[in-house]
Write a protein that holds these residues in place. Sequence first.
Motif, PDB file in Angstrom:
ATOM      1  N   VAL A 273      68.710  99.080  43.966  1.00 33.39           N
ATOM      2  CA  VAL A 273      67.775  98.814  42.140  1.00 33.39           C
ATOM      3  C   VAL A 273      68.382  97.660  41.982  1.00 33.39           C
ATOM      4  O   VAL A 273      67.686  96.486  40.867  1.00 33.39           O
ATOM      5  CB  VAL A 273      68.120  99.941  41.396  1.00 33.39           C
ATOM      6  N   ARG A 274      69.940  97.415  42.108  1.00 33.63           N
ATOM      7  CA  ARG A 274      70.384  95.713  41.790  1.00 33.63           C
ATOM      8  C   ARG A 274      69.929  95.105  42.982  1.00 33.63           C
ATOM      9  O   ARG A 274      69.317  93.527  42.340  1.00 33.63           O
ATOM     10  CB  ARG A 274      71.838  96.256  41.920  1.00 33.63           C
ATOM     11  N   GLN A 275      70.009  94.973  43.761  1.00 34.59           N
ATOM     12  CA  GLN A 275      68.902  94.390  44.988  1.00 34.59           C
ATOM     13  C   GLN A 275      67.717  93.767  44.607  1.00 34.59           C
ATOM     14  O   GLN A 275      67.518  92.703  44.725  1.00 34.59           O
ATOM     15  CB  GLN A 275      69.061  94.203  46.087  1.00 34.59           C
ATOM     16  N   PHE A 276      66.639  94.569  44.620  1.00 32.58           N
ATOM     17  CA  PHE A 276      65.417  94.344  43.941  1.00 32.58           C
ATOM     18  C   PHE A 276      65.905  93.324  42.565  1.00 32.58           C
ATOM     19  O   PHE A 276      64.502  92.466  42.359  1.00 32.58           O
ATOM     20  CB  PHE A 276      64.433  95.363  43.735  1.00 32.58           C
ATOM     21  N   GLU A 277      66.076  93.945  41.465  1.00 36.51           N
ATOM     22  CA  GLU A 277      66.730  92.987  39.918  1.00 36.51           C
ATOM     23  C   GLU A 277      66.493  92.050  40.178  1.00 36.51           C
ATOM     24  O   GLU A 277      66.488  90.792  39.504  1.00 36.51           O
ATOM     25  CB  GLU A 277      67.044  93.991  38.834  1.00 36.51           C
ATOM     26  N   ALA A 278      67.521  91.255  41.619  1.00 43.23           N
ATOM     27  CA  ALA A 278      68.732  90.064  41.479  1.00 43.23           C
ATOM     28  C   ALA A 278      67.313  89.076  41.738  1.00 43.23           C
ATOM     29  O   ALA A 278      66.983  88.077  41.647  1.00 43.23           O
ATOM     30  CB  ALA A 278      69.064  90.217  42.194  1.00 43.23           C
ATOM     31  N   GLY A 279      66.473  89.687  43.320  1.00 44.33           N
ATOM     32  CA  GLY A 279      65.305  88.855  43.565  1.00 44.33           C
ATOM     33  C   GLY A 279      63.905  88.444  42.987  1.00 44.33           C
ATOM     34  O   GLY A 279      63.526  87.390  42.445  1.00 44.33           O
TER      35      GLY A 279
END
Length: 293
Positions: A273-279
């Motif tokens: 989720v953090r990786q997605f939100e950062a993207g």
Amino acid sequence: MRYGTTDVLNGVNFTARPGEVVALLGPNGAGKTTTIEILEGFRMRSAGEVAVLGVDPAHGGEDWRARLGVVLQSWRDHGQWRIRELLGHLGEYYAPYSTDRITRPWPLDELIEVVGLTEHAHKKIARLSGGQRRRLDVAIGIVGRPELLFLDEPTAGFDPEARREFHDLVHRLADQETTILLTTHDLDEAEKLADRILILAGGTIIADGTADELARSMSTEAEVRWTVDGQRFVHSTHDATAFVRDLFREHDEAIGDLEVRRPSLEDVYMAMVRQFEAGQHEAAVREFSEVTA
């Protein structure tokens, strides 16, 4: 699914097979409830194609609905009914649609036993504890022995014993080829119950697979702890099996207190989720820069 000019869901694609337990996970606002309501036929989608038990939910009739079971987060009515009376009454609604396999209602005593309410069967619902009421919610959802069961936070309010009993019930239903779509914030529960896990974020599915497959896709490291001659060591590695094999090759019986801690589903979920939100954030910054340039 679009509200006004905002796409709440976009490109949500998955298939659930008979007898499969699928967990739908995601942060608040990710679109889980909207997805479930579209599948249940309670909300009309803006576009796309959906088939639930071979029927478009937007046009599903009474016979189709009788093949579904729904356990909402809570029910707050029927307080003056007694458990046995209510479940017996609700079971009668399924009789016109009953066949050898489809919508075959549970025998009443077996249903009450299966959800752990035998001792309370003659109690008025208003007198039940929170955990007992939650068991009744589950009983209401499965009274018609559905082919497809939607579970929304099903074990909220359960004590550990009741939770374990409910997990046994889910496995029992799946063994009878009941397909189960589960939403939960309890990631440990999802890992124990689900054959497959879907992670929804930003209105789209960002991951689909078993807990092990999701962990491997993130290349999350495992932690290995051990002692040699009383001295404690800790090491992080992507390949715990190979690392432990090398340890024994080097130290053999001198190794003690060996422990391998693999990343939990919660670790993997948070990382994804953090990786997605950062993207998403980076994409928004790029778009803003292009517009203002």
